[in-house]
Scaffold this motif. Structure first.
Motif, PDB file in Angstrom:
ATOM      1  N   PRO A 199      -2.574  -2.388 -16.243  1.00 35.90           N
ATOM      2  CA  PRO A 199      -2.218  -1.696 -14.995  1.00 35.90           C
ATOM      3  C   PRO A 199      -2.181  -2.674 -13.721  1.00 35.90           C
ATOM      4  N   LEU A 200      -2.987  -3.337 -13.822  1.00 35.94           N
ATOM      5  CA  LEU A 200      -3.067  -4.603 -12.682  1.00 35.94           C
ATOM      6  C   LEU A 200      -1.967  -5.693 -13.084  1.00 35.94           C
ATOM      7  N   GLU A 215       0.739  -1.122  -0.241  1.00 43.32           N
ATOM      8  CA  GLU A 215       0.166   0.226   0.110  1.00 43.32           C
ATOM      9  C   GLU A 215       0.997   1.445  -0.037  1.00 43.32           C
ATOM     10  N   LYS A 216       1.841   1.288   0.727  1.00 38.66           N
ATOM     11  CA  LYS A 216       2.908   2.497   0.852  1.00 38.66           C
ATOM     12  C   LYS A 216       3.400   2.652  -0.337  1.00 38.66           C
ATOM     13  N   THR A 217       3.672   1.600  -1.180  1.00 39.08           N
ATOM     14  CA  THR A 217       4.292   1.999  -2.593  1.00 39.08           C
ATOM     15  C   THR A 217       3.578   1.972  -3.779  1.00 39.08           C
ATOM     16  N   PHE A 218       2.375   1.291  -3.765  1.00 32.38           N
ATOM     17  CA  PHE A 218       1.494   1.409  -4.921  1.00 32.38           C
ATOM     18  C   PHE A 218       0.277   1.653  -4.718  1.00 32.38           C
ATOM     19  N   PHE A 270      -5.325   3.389  -6.381  1.00 35.27           N
ATOM     20  CA  PHE A 270      -5.300   1.950  -5.715  1.00 35.27           C
ATOM     21  C   PHE A 270      -5.159   2.058  -4.257  1.00 35.27           C
ATOM     22  N   HIS A 271      -6.014   1.144  -3.727  1.00 36.50           N
ATOM     23  CA  HIS A 271      -5.995   0.946  -2.236  1.00 36.50           C
ATOM     24  C   HIS A 271      -6.045  -0.246  -1.537  1.00 36.50           C
ATOM     25  N   PHE A 272      -4.926  -0.802  -0.949  1.00 35.85           N
ATOM     26  CA  PHE A 272      -4.780  -2.152  -0.633  1.00 35.85           C
ATOM     27  C   PHE A 272      -5.284  -2.237   0.971  1.00 35.85           C
ATOM     28  N   VAL A 284      -9.162  -2.218  -3.833  1.00 40.18           N
ATOM     29  CA  VAL A 284      -9.915  -1.453  -4.299  1.00 40.18           C
ATOM     30  C   VAL A 284      -9.364  -0.667  -5.433  1.00 40.18           C
ATOM     31  N   VAL A 285     -10.095  -0.367  -6.567  1.00 30.91           N
ATOM     32  CA  VAL A 285      -9.449   0.644  -7.637  1.00 30.91           C
ATOM     33  C   VAL A 285     -10.793   1.340  -7.878  1.00 30.91           C
ATOM     34  N   ASP A 286     -10.075   2.912  -7.637  1.00 36.84           N
ATOM     35  CA  ASP A 286     -11.151   3.822  -7.913  1.00 36.84           C
ATOM     36  C   ASP A 286     -11.652   4.120  -9.436  1.00 36.84           C
TER      37      ASP A 286
END
Length: 403
Positions: free
Chosen positions: A188-189, A133-136, A141-143, A154-156
């Motif tokens: 992207p994923l 989460e800190k990196t990507f 994107f939210h992990f 979760v992809v906005d």
């Protein structure tokens, strides 16, 4: 009337050489299931309709009486609900597995060594997900950390048009290249998955696991895409209140979305080392507190099927019978109320293929008020020979509730 569902995830199977040509259900010493089957309605049920993928999401929704063809929006949104993620209508959720890949330089040439990273602990996994989460993570994107190897992305303003993101447990031991979606929306994923390997291969958690000879969580794996689900409240739909007891976020998420109770059980892991007695105790407490229907979900047979562990799958079935069904039956037989019991898998997870299949599954429905001419042993063969077939999976709940 009290209603108990004992859902033995992935229990159904096909004859296997490691079990002398028998299935785990045929080999398992399960005296209580067999005793109930001798006085119960026994048959087969199609929990996965033609055209749907045989996932635990689709199959458990069916057993709970929901038609996946109408209400299913994807696996990960259900899991997201379990871990407290409030999905917006424009969000797309994906399951984010922590997996073990082999060490070839090119990502596409790597092999899926372990879809669950050696049953990594939740504590270790959260440290890794925090790094991811800190990196990507960011605006898009939210992990979110889940349990063991199961997490959420979760992809906005995302899309579910991803060309098919393959479940990692479907490709154990296979080279992953041909299973990476070529859909442009998925690019992207897939890029996140590739970058995660470089990020995680020398993560402190993995260095420690490497030193212990354990499988490393050296890549994320994204799949199970979907949008916020809309499930009708179970009690409003059926006229009875419900409690779902499970170790896995998927089932808890279904329960939350359906308005059911979803208690936490200490030591519930989703594998053979789970707290069988604790899950039964949670179900008994729910009954004592006035809940009408308890849905006890056991993941262990499914996990053993995915791993090709024939003897452990037998042990899992035996543990459900001895350590969970026994105390539940003792309570029901002495509580003073009539009761009905449904025991079944959600889908088969054959040892031979190590993945889910869509074949109908055996079921039994026992009614404390009357004894029926059942079968001597509860197996795939005896259920098929009984001649009762439920074609539409969600109708099994109507049968249990006598609707």
């Amino acid at each position: 009337m009290k209603y108990l569902v004992v859902l033995c995830d992935g229990m159904a199977d096909t004859p296997h050489p490691a079990l002398a040509g028998k299935t785990p259900m045929e080999c398992a010493q399960k005296p209580l299931m067999d005793a109930l089957a001798a006085k119960a309605e026994v048959g087969c049920c199609r929990t996965v309709a033609p055209g749907l993928k045989p996932g635990s999401d689709v199959a458990n929704l069916s057993v709970l009486g929901y038609d996946p063809a109408v209400c299913y929006t994807g696996r990960s949104p259900l899991e997201a609900a379990s871990i407290g993620v409030d999905l917006q209508p424009t969000d797309v959720a994906l399951r984010c597995n922590l997996v073990t890949l082999s060490e070839e330089e090119n990502y596409a040439d790597k092999t899926m060594v372990d879809y669950c990273a050696g049953d990594i602990s939740t504590e270790e996994a959260h440290a890794i997900i925090q790094t991811v989460e800190k990196t990507f993570g960011g605006d898009h994107f939210h992990f979110y950390g889940g349990v063991s190897y199961r997490h959420c992305l979760v992809v906005d303003h995302g899309t579910t048009d991803l060309g098919g993101m393959t479940p990692p447990h479907d490709i154990s031991g296979r080279v992953i290249g041909s299973y990476l979606s070529q859909n442009k929306n998925a690019a992207p994923l897939i890029d996140l998955m590739k970058k995660s390997y470089d990020l995680l291969k020398d993560h402190p958690v993995n260095l420690a696991r490497r030193a212990k000879g354990l499988h490393e969580a050296n890549s994320i794996w994204l799949w199970g895409e979907g949008k916020k689900p809309q499930l009708q409240n179970f009690e409003q739909k059926n006229g009875v209140s419900a409690c779902i007891v499970s170790a896995v976020d998927l089932l808890k998420g279904i329960g939350i979305c359906a308005g059911a109770l979803t208690p936490e059980v200490a030591g519930a892991t989703g594998y053979l080392d789970t707290n069988f007695e604790g899950k039964a105790a949670a179900g008994i407490r729910a009954f004592q507190n006035g809940t009408d229907l308890v849905y006890l979900h056991f993941e262990a047979p499914d996990e053993c099927g995915h791993r090709g562990e024939a003897q452990n799958k037998v042990k899992a079935i035996e543990a459900i019978d001895r350590r969970a069904l026994a105390p539940m039956l003792e309570y029901l037989q002495t509580c003073g109320d009539d009761y009905r019991i449904l025991i079944m898998p959600d889908h088969p997870t054959p040892l031979e293929t190590r993945t889910h299949s869509s074949e109908p599954v055996p079921y039994l429905i026992y009614d404390s008020r009357k004894a029926l001419p059942g079968v001597s042993h509860f197996t795939e063969k005896t259920a098929a020979a009984a001649g009762i077939f439920v074609e539409h999976g969600p109708d099994i709940m109507n049968k249990l509730l006598e609707k």
